[in-house]
Design a protein around this motif. Structure first.
Motif, PDB file in Angstrom:
ATOM      1  N   LEU A 103      14.632   5.683  -5.866  1.00  0.00           N
ATOM      2  CA  LEU A 103      14.008   5.520  -4.554  1.00  0.00           C
ATOM      3  C   LEU A 103      13.177   4.246  -4.470  1.00  0.00           C
ATOM      4  CD1 LEU A 103      12.838   9.200  -3.904  1.00  0.00           C
ATOM      5  CD2 LEU A 103      14.601   7.964  -2.643  1.00  0.00           C
ATOM      6  N   LEU A 104      12.350   4.010  -5.481  1.00  0.00           N
ATOM      7  CA  LEU A 104      11.469   2.840  -5.454  1.00  0.00           C
ATOM      8  C   LEU A 104      12.256   1.535  -5.513  1.00  0.00           C
ATOM      9  CD1 LEU A 104       8.641   4.132  -7.805  1.00  0.00           C
ATOM     10  CD2 LEU A 104       8.341   3.460  -5.413  1.00  0.00           C
ATOM     11  N   PHE A 105      13.256   1.483  -6.378  1.00  0.00           N
ATOM     12  CA  PHE A 105      14.035   0.254  -6.505  1.00  0.00           C
ATOM     13  C   PHE A 105      14.748  -0.081  -5.200  1.00  0.00           C
ATOM     14  CE2 PHE A 105      18.245  -1.653  -7.413  1.00  0.00           C
ATOM     15  CZ  PHE A 105      17.802  -2.921  -7.795  1.00  0.00           C
ATOM     16  N   THR A 106      15.379   0.916  -4.607  1.00  0.00           N
ATOM     17  CA  THR A 106      16.094   0.687  -3.349  1.00  0.00           C
ATOM     18  C   THR A 106      15.147   0.162  -2.278  1.00  0.00           C
ATOM     19  OG1 THR A 106      17.655   2.457  -3.882  1.00  0.00           O
ATOM     20  CG2 THR A 106      17.537   1.765  -1.590  1.00  0.00           C
ATOM     21  N   SER A 107      13.968   0.755  -2.194  1.00  0.00           N
ATOM     22  CA  SER A 107      12.989   0.313  -1.204  1.00  0.00           C
ATOM     23  C   SER A 107      12.472  -1.088  -1.508  1.00  0.00           C
ATOM     24  CB  SER A 107      11.817   1.302  -1.155  1.00  0.00           C
ATOM     25  OG  SER A 107      10.834   0.864  -0.242  1.00  0.00           O
ATOM     26  N   LEU A 108      12.190  -1.375  -2.767  1.00  0.00           N
ATOM     27  CA  LEU A 108      11.658  -2.688  -3.129  1.00  0.00           C
ATOM     28  C   LEU A 108      12.663  -3.803  -2.846  1.00  0.00           C
ATOM     29  CD1 LEU A 108       9.760  -1.780  -6.394  1.00  0.00           C
ATOM     30  CD2 LEU A 108       8.745  -2.709  -4.299  1.00  0.00           C
ATOM     31  N   LEU A 109      13.948  -3.515  -3.014  1.00  0.00           N
ATOM     32  CA  LEU A 109      14.957  -4.509  -2.659  1.00  0.00           C
ATOM     33  C   LEU A 109      14.899  -4.836  -1.173  1.00  0.00           C
ATOM     34  CD1 LEU A 109      18.380  -3.926  -4.457  1.00  0.00           C
ATOM     35  CD2 LEU A 109      16.786  -5.817  -4.713  1.00  0.00           C
ATOM     36  N   THR A 154       0.824  -1.202   0.000  1.00  0.00           N
ATOM     37  CA  THR A 154       0.000   0.000   0.000  1.00  0.00           C
ATOM     38  C   THR A 154       0.862   1.256   0.000  1.00  0.00           C
ATOM     39  OG1 THR A 154      -1.797  -1.119   1.167  1.00  0.00           O
ATOM     40  CG2 THR A 154      -1.769   1.277   1.257  1.00  0.00           C
ATOM     41  N   PHE A 155       1.852   1.295   0.878  1.00  0.00           N
ATOM     42  CA  PHE A 155       2.728   2.462   0.951  1.00  0.00           C
ATOM     43  C   PHE A 155       3.570   2.610  -0.324  1.00  0.00           C
ATOM     44  CE2 PHE A 155       2.375   1.772   5.702  1.00  0.00           C
ATOM     45  CZ  PHE A 155       1.589   2.899   5.914  1.00  0.00           C
ATOM     46  N   THR A 156       4.019   1.479  -0.877  1.00  0.00           N
ATOM     47  CA  THR A 156       4.814   1.543  -2.104  1.00  0.00           C
ATOM     48  C   THR A 156       3.978   2.071  -3.262  1.00  0.00           C
ATOM     49  OG1 THR A 156       6.180  -0.314  -1.378  1.00  0.00           O
ATOM     50  CG2 THR A 156       6.225   0.215  -3.717  1.00  0.00           C
ATOM     51  N   ALA A 157       2.747   1.604  -3.373  1.00  0.00           N
ATOM     52  CA  ALA A 157       1.862   2.101  -4.424  1.00  0.00           C
ATOM     53  C   ALA A 157       1.593   3.586  -4.243  1.00  0.00           C
ATOM     54  CB  ALA A 157       0.559   1.318  -4.423  1.00  0.00           C
ATOM     55  N   ALA A 158       1.454   4.019  -2.998  1.00  0.00           N
ATOM     56  CA  ALA A 158       1.247   5.441  -2.723  1.00  0.00           C
ATOM     57  C   ALA A 158       2.440   6.267  -3.195  1.00  0.00           C
ATOM     58  CB  ALA A 158       1.009   5.661  -1.229  1.00  0.00           C
ATOM     59  N   ALA A 159       3.637   5.743  -2.937  1.00  0.00           N
ATOM     60  CA  ALA A 159       4.840   6.440  -3.386  1.00  0.00           C
ATOM     61  C   ALA A 159       4.888   6.520  -4.910  1.00  0.00           C
ATOM     62  CB  ALA A 159       6.078   5.734  -2.843  1.00  0.00           C
ATOM     63  N   GLN A 160       4.524   5.422  -5.580  1.00  0.00           N
ATOM     64  CA  GLN A 160       4.515   5.419  -7.049  1.00  0.00           C
ATOM     65  C   GLN A 160       3.531   6.454  -7.581  1.00  0.00           C
ATOM     66  OE1 GLN A 160       6.095   3.413  -9.912  1.00  0.00           O
ATOM     67  NE2 GLN A 160       5.270   5.377 -10.521  1.00  0.00           N
ATOM     68  N   ARG A 161       2.342   6.541  -6.991  1.00  0.00           N
ATOM     69  CA  ARG A 161       1.361   7.518  -7.448  1.00  0.00           C
ATOM     70  C   ARG A 161       1.855   8.945  -7.239  1.00  0.00           C
ATOM     71  NH1 ARG A 161      -2.639   3.697  -5.554  1.00  0.00           N
ATOM     72  NH2 ARG A 161      -3.978   3.057  -7.283  1.00  0.00           N
TER      73      ARG A 161
END
Length: 391
Positions: free
Chosen positions: A269-275, A186-193
């Motif tokens: 940012l997203l890639f680092t977090s997803l790892l 949920t938080f990751t999708a929020a960041a993407q949006r």
């Protein structure tokens, strides 16, 4: 008597040809303390430091950036060599009137604590570093060189950019800290949006500026073992979701990502977090074994990452598409032509930089349980999080 420069050059050449005995003899001469020439050590150090510093300047012109250099030195040598080159980079960069934004952290490099090491060891490490750096291939330049004058345009970073990135980092920090995959998604999708909305704002601003806007640029992101190919694929799908393109250099251990600055920030940012999230979920899944008791850890984790990557790509693409649709409706503007034009610019930049680029399918061990677990880890959350990203 041999000159320091001649001995240094000879030592590097011997090292390049794996002549360890000849290299050791050269190092011994360089480390010799001659009572009739107390300045020998100072001349050796001055010559060696000068060669390394000039070589760094050559590497910048050949497309390398500080982060790339430090990363590959550690990959090909070790952490101690990387610390030495970090300090050399900091000293070299301080000689310029200006440095690119992404290089600035390397101005603040902290020198390693002085150690009472034998001079032979200190010289050996410096010569090894020199030989390693001379073997670096030429790369395409991704931005301005240190000291280059910049066009008279608005600063790349604005107050709005900083606020957006802070909000994105906060969302991703929540995603990384939760023990529930659904909340993390949920938080990751929020960041993407949020990043997608910010990208749209920048695209419209650049479209209004016309020919004056900056074109695509690039960054390089290093990947560490294990599962480098799986990680490269994850980075690629994150880049695609943000209108960037990623090219994996398996021999150098990094991925070149091309895109517009705002989108590159999102990818990084997203890639680092997803790892971090993927690693946490993998550890939580525990150790897996075959019926015979033999470990199948590698096949499980590779399959997990591949499935996680596939589903995350779908969800990021969906989140970005929903944001475009919502923003188009709220603004009463057709955003497709503007965004398509930016994507075309990025694709042109990729074609120009990598004219012989080919695509290959990532192959790895398949583990059905790992695949199912990875898919589930990326598929549990609802994406109804618009209240969290509302301006």
């Amino acid at each position: 008597m041999d000159r320091p420069a001649d001995l240094i050059t000879a030592a590097v050449e011997l090292l390049r040809h794996d002549d360890q005995d000849g290299f050791d003899r050269c190092v011994a001469k360089l480390a010799a303390q001659d009572g009739d020439d107390q300045g020998w050590a100072r001349r050796v150090d001055r010559e060696l430091t000068g060669m390394l510093t000039r070589l760094l300047g050559t590497l910048w012109r050949n497309g390398w950036q500080p982060a790339d250099v430090v990363r590959l030195v550690e990959r090909r040598r070790d952490r101690t060599h990387a610390e030495v080159v970090s300090e050399l980079i900091a000293r070299e960069l301080r000689g310029y009137a200006s440095v690119p934004d992404r290089w600035a952290p390397y101005l603040e490099s902290v020198p390693p604590a002085p150690l009472r090491e034998p001079r032979l060891l200190t010289l050996t490490r410096s010569l090894e570093l020199l030989q390693t750096l001379t073997a670096f291939p030429r790369l395409d330049r991704l931005g301005p060189l240190p000291g280059e004058n910049r066009p008279a345009r608005p600063a790349r970073r604005s107050t709005a950019d900083g606020k957006t990135l802070s909000r994105v980092r906060a969302l991703l920090a929540k995603a990384e800290s939760t023990s529930f995959e659904a909340e993390a998604e949920t938080f990751t999708a929020a960041a993407q949006r949020l990043m997608a909305k910010h990208s749209i704002d920048r695209a419209l601003l650049d479209a209004h500026a016309g020919a004056a806007h900056d074109g695509p640029s690039g960054i390089r992101i290093g990947l560490d073992a294990p599962y480098e190919q799986a990680k490269a694929t994850l980075l690629s799908v994150v880049a695609d979701a943000n209108r960037c393109r990623a090219v994996w250099h398996d021999d150098l251990g990094f991925v070149t990502v091309l895109g517009f600055e705002t989108d590159l920030d999102a990818v990084e940012l997203l890639f680092t977090s997803l790892l971090v999230q993927a690693d946490t979920a993998i550890v939580r899944a525990g150790t897996k074994k075959h019926g015979s008791g033999q470990s199948r850890r590698r096949s499980f984790r590779e399959s997990f990452l591949q499935a996680f990557t596939g589903r995350i790509g779908e969800r990021l693409e969906a989140a970005a598409a929903e944001t475009v649709e919502a923003e188009a409706a709220s603004r009463g503007t057709d955003l497709v032509p503007v965004l398509a034009a930016r994507t075309a610019e990025v694709d042109q930049a990729v074609a120009a930089m990598f004219p012989e680029l080919t695509r290959s399918r990532v192959r790895g061990a398949y583990d059905s349980e790992g695949w199912a677990a990875g898919r589930a880890a990326a598929d549990q959350a609802r994406l109804a999080v618009r209240d969290q990203v509302r301006s």
